[in-house]
Design a protein around this motif. Structure first.
Motif, PDB file in Angstrom:
ATOM      1  N   TYR A  12       0.816  -1.208   0.000  1.00 27.31           N
ATOM      2  CA  TYR A  12       0.000   0.000   0.000  1.00 27.31           C
ATOM      3  C   TYR A  12       0.854   1.264   0.000  1.00 27.31           C
ATOM      4  O   TYR A  12       0.371   2.355  -0.336  1.00 27.31           O
ATOM      5  N   PRO A  69       0.611   3.142  -3.661  1.00 25.26           N
ATOM      6  CA  PRO A  69      -0.469   4.090  -3.965  1.00 25.26           C
ATOM      7  C   PRO A  69      -0.570   5.251  -2.983  1.00 25.26           C
ATOM      8  O   PRO A  69      -0.947   6.357  -3.377  1.00 25.26           O
ATOM      9  N   VAL A  94       1.731   7.953  -4.129  1.00 24.21           N
ATOM     10  CA  VAL A  94       1.140   8.666  -5.265  1.00 24.21           C
ATOM     11  C   VAL A  94       0.100   9.667  -4.760  1.00 24.21           C
ATOM     12  O   VAL A  94       0.050  10.817  -5.206  1.00 24.21           O
ATOM     13  N   ALA A  95      -0.727   9.235  -3.807  1.00 25.16           N
ATOM     14  CA  ALA A  95      -1.775  10.097  -3.258  1.00 25.16           C
ATOM     15  C   ALA A  95      -1.184  11.314  -2.549  1.00 25.16           C
ATOM     16  O   ALA A  95      -1.672  12.438  -2.712  1.00 25.16           O
ATOM     17  N   SER A 145      -1.944  11.135 -11.828  1.00 24.55           N
ATOM     18  CA  SER A 145      -1.995  10.462 -10.525  1.00 24.55           C
ATOM     19  C   SER A 145      -2.695   9.109 -10.627  1.00 24.55           C
ATOM     20  O   SER A 145      -2.221   8.108 -10.074  1.00 24.55           O
ATOM     21  N   GLY A 165      -1.126   5.511 -10.051  1.00 22.61           N
ATOM     22  CA  GLY A 165      -1.748   4.672  -9.032  1.00 22.61           C
ATOM     23  C   GLY A 165      -2.047   3.282  -9.541  1.00 22.61           C
ATOM     24  O   GLY A 165      -1.788   2.282  -8.849  1.00 22.61           O
ATOM     25  N   SER A 199       1.044   1.263  -9.926  1.00 17.80           N
ATOM     26  CA  SER A 199       1.515   0.751  -8.635  1.00 17.80           C
ATOM     27  C   SER A 199       0.798  -0.538  -8.264  1.00 17.80           C
ATOM     28  O   SER A 199       1.400  -1.451  -7.681  1.00 17.80           O
ATOM     29  N   SER A 200      -0.498  -0.650  -8.611  1.00 14.53           N
ATOM     30  CA  SER A 200      -1.219  -1.879  -8.303  1.00 14.53           C
ATOM     31  C   SER A 200      -0.701  -3.043  -9.151  1.00 14.53           C
ATOM     32  O   SER A 200      -0.658  -4.187  -8.686  1.00 14.53           O
ATOM     33  N   ASP A 233      -7.524  -0.481  -4.061  1.00  8.09           N
ATOM     34  CA  ASP A 233      -6.970   0.542  -3.195  1.00  8.09           C
ATOM     35  C   ASP A 233      -6.134   1.557  -3.957  1.00  8.09           C
ATOM     36  O   ASP A 233      -6.115   2.743  -3.610  1.00  8.09           O
ATOM     37  N   SER A 234      -5.402   1.125  -4.989  1.00 15.61           N
ATOM     38  CA  SER A 234      -4.554   2.030  -5.750  1.00 15.61           C
ATOM     39  C   SER A 234      -5.385   3.099  -6.449  1.00 15.61           C
ATOM     40  O   SER A 234      -5.055   4.288  -6.417  1.00 15.61           O
ATOM     41  N   SER A 285      -7.074   5.423  -3.720  1.00 17.37           N
ATOM     42  CA  SER A 285      -6.112   6.276  -3.013  1.00 17.37           C
ATOM     43  C   SER A 285      -5.656   7.445  -3.867  1.00 17.37           C
ATOM     44  O   SER A 285      -5.522   8.573  -3.373  1.00 17.37           O
ATOM     45  N   ALA A 286      -5.404   7.193  -5.155  1.00 18.19           N
ATOM     46  CA  ALA A 286      -4.955   8.256  -6.047  1.00 18.19           C
ATOM     47  C   ALA A 286      -5.996   9.371  -6.120  1.00 18.19           C
ATOM     48  O   ALA A 286      -5.667  10.560  -5.986  1.00 18.19           O
TER      49      ALA A 286
END
Length: 453
Positions: A287, A290, A293-294, A320, A324, A327-328, A370-371, A374-375
């Protein structure tokens, strides 16, 4: 500042800000993982006890910490508005608030931790470790909150590399004290898994003094004269809490749901508890991608919103979300490649290893949802639109996620897997809710721009 003529330039600017944030987050979370690893190798009971302590401590600490994290969008927007003269006063008010929160939290930990743990019905040996862990955490509360204020101020100025350097310095300190207090080395008492909490307190105390030194000596920071004497100014507290409380509420909703779902398994045997916590701990590590990134998105978006450059804010929003989702993908590849090896970081127990490897596969679905969420949540914080985040998070987590998890685990008898399935369903609903609100908000912004023209 944060300008870019085309996609590649904007991507370079974003990544230049993101990488130090990412390194900071990875190292910060890895430091916590180190303590979990060592507790697991001390004993499975210590791993379970520390994990239960973390599930109680994290919602409280992260929620209250989120109030002072409101400093980032406030300062970034002030810079975008060319109102830097207000920054010193704002930061000082955050420091006063951090001290007050710390006092309340220390008193709470030392009076309420034991009765809370006793009500959970855990095995007595696990409960004893959990109580000690929470007591030791109270030692470093003030240092943690003051450090977070100073680090957030540094990040809001775009100096994220300094935060990264501070966290890199903290690694050997944390490893040394974690090993020493858990296993009783180098003259330290052998405290088992609970010793990890003392190591955390010592580490954050060192970090606070490093941040203090930078604030006083760095030329781009000390010009603000943060530590000049100034009385409390409650007129600034209105905006701080107007933004900080919803951010804290969103953080509470997020951390509490994770802990609630984890505490659902507190009545299972030690193997299930340890395996679940190991899989959850590694998912938390994933986690960091992301969430970095957020955090970077919040800094950049807040600056452009403050400057009323909504077109540039939109460009960075798209960037973003793309980063994100990348990243996932990275998180999923890591799990697929090392699914059978990761559990050995947490335990030598074959039962824990096998169940952890199985649960880690659910982390892929967790990372995807979540990615994305979160972004966009980071983007909305940049706009100071934090209340909608709370609303959609409540719906996704509490009206969908927890009921689904409870039904799968206790009604259908699926077991621990049912908890993770319910969790992912709740995350998916939250992600869709954030997306729909952002699209709705963008329509409103377009109308205002068209009317102005």
């Amino acid at each position: 500042m944060y300008q870019g003529k085309n996609f590649s330039e904007r991507a370079g600017i974003f990544i230049n800000l993101l990488l130090p944030v990412l390194v900071y987050q990875v190292i910060s979370y890895s430091s916590g993982m180190i303590g979990t690893f060592m507790a697991g190798h001390y004993s499975s009971t210590d791993l379970a006890g520390v994990s239960m302590g973390v599930n109680i401590w994290n919602p409280i600490m992260y929620t209250l910490n989120a109030i002072v994290l409101a400093l980032i969008p406030i300062v970034s927007q002030l810079i975008g508005k060319n109102k830097e003269e207000d920054i010193p006063t704002v930061v000082r008010q955050f420091l006063y608030i951090a001290v007050i929160i710390s006092i309340i939290l220390v008193i709470g930990l030392n009076t309420l931790a034991t009765p809370i743990v006793d009500r959970l019905g855990m095995d007595s040996s696990i409960a004893e470790i959990t109580k000690k862990y929470l007591f030791y955490e109270s030692f470093g509360v003030l240092s943690i909150f003051l450090y977070v204020v100073l680090r957030s101020f540094i990040d809001s100025l775009g100096l994220t590399k300094l935060s990264m350097i501070m966290m890199i310095i903290s690694v050997p300190i944390n490893v040394f004290f974690t090993y020493s207090f858990i296993f009783g080395k180098f003259g330290m008492p052998e405290l088992g898994g609970a010793g990890n909490a003392i190591a955390v307190s010592v580490t954050y105390t060192v970090l606070f003094f490093i941040a203090l030194f930078l604030t006083l000596k760095h030329p781009k920071i000390n010009k603000y004269k943060i530590f000049e004497r100034e009385r409390v100014k409650f007129k600034y507290w209105k905006e701080i809490f107007k933004l900080g409380i919803p951010i804290a509420l969103a953080t509470a909703l997020e951390t509490v749901v994770f802990s609630t779902l984890s505490l659902m398994v507190s009545r299972f045997d030690t193997t299930v508890i340890a395996s679940h916590q190991a899989a959850l701990n590694f998912s938390g590590f994933l986690y960091t991608l992301p969430v970095s990134v957020a955090n970077a998105a919040t800094i950049i978006i807040a600056y452009h919103v403050g400057a009323k450059d909504f077109k540039m804010a939109k460009y960075y929003t798209v960037l973003s979300v793309i980063l994100g989702m990348c990243s996932s993908s990275i998180a999923g590849i890591i799990v697929l490649l090392f699914d059978k090896k990761i559990p050995y970081l947490y335990s030598n127990d074959s039962g824990v290893i096998n169940l952890t490897a199985h649960l880690l596969l659910f982390a892929i679905g967790f990372a995807i949802c979540d990615s994305f969420a979160s972004a966009l949540a980071g983007v909305l914080r940049g706009y100071k639109k934090v209340v909608p985040i709370c609303v959609v998070m409540f719906v996704g987590y509490y009206l969908v996620g927890i009921p689904c998890a409870y039904y799968f685990v206790f009604k259908m008898g699926i077991g621990i897997e049912g908890l993770w399935i319910g969790w992912i369903i709740g995350l998916a609903v939250y992600a869709l809710g954030v997306l729909f609100y952002y699209l709705y908000m963008r329509r409103g912004i377009k109308k205002k721009i068209n009317l102005a023209n």
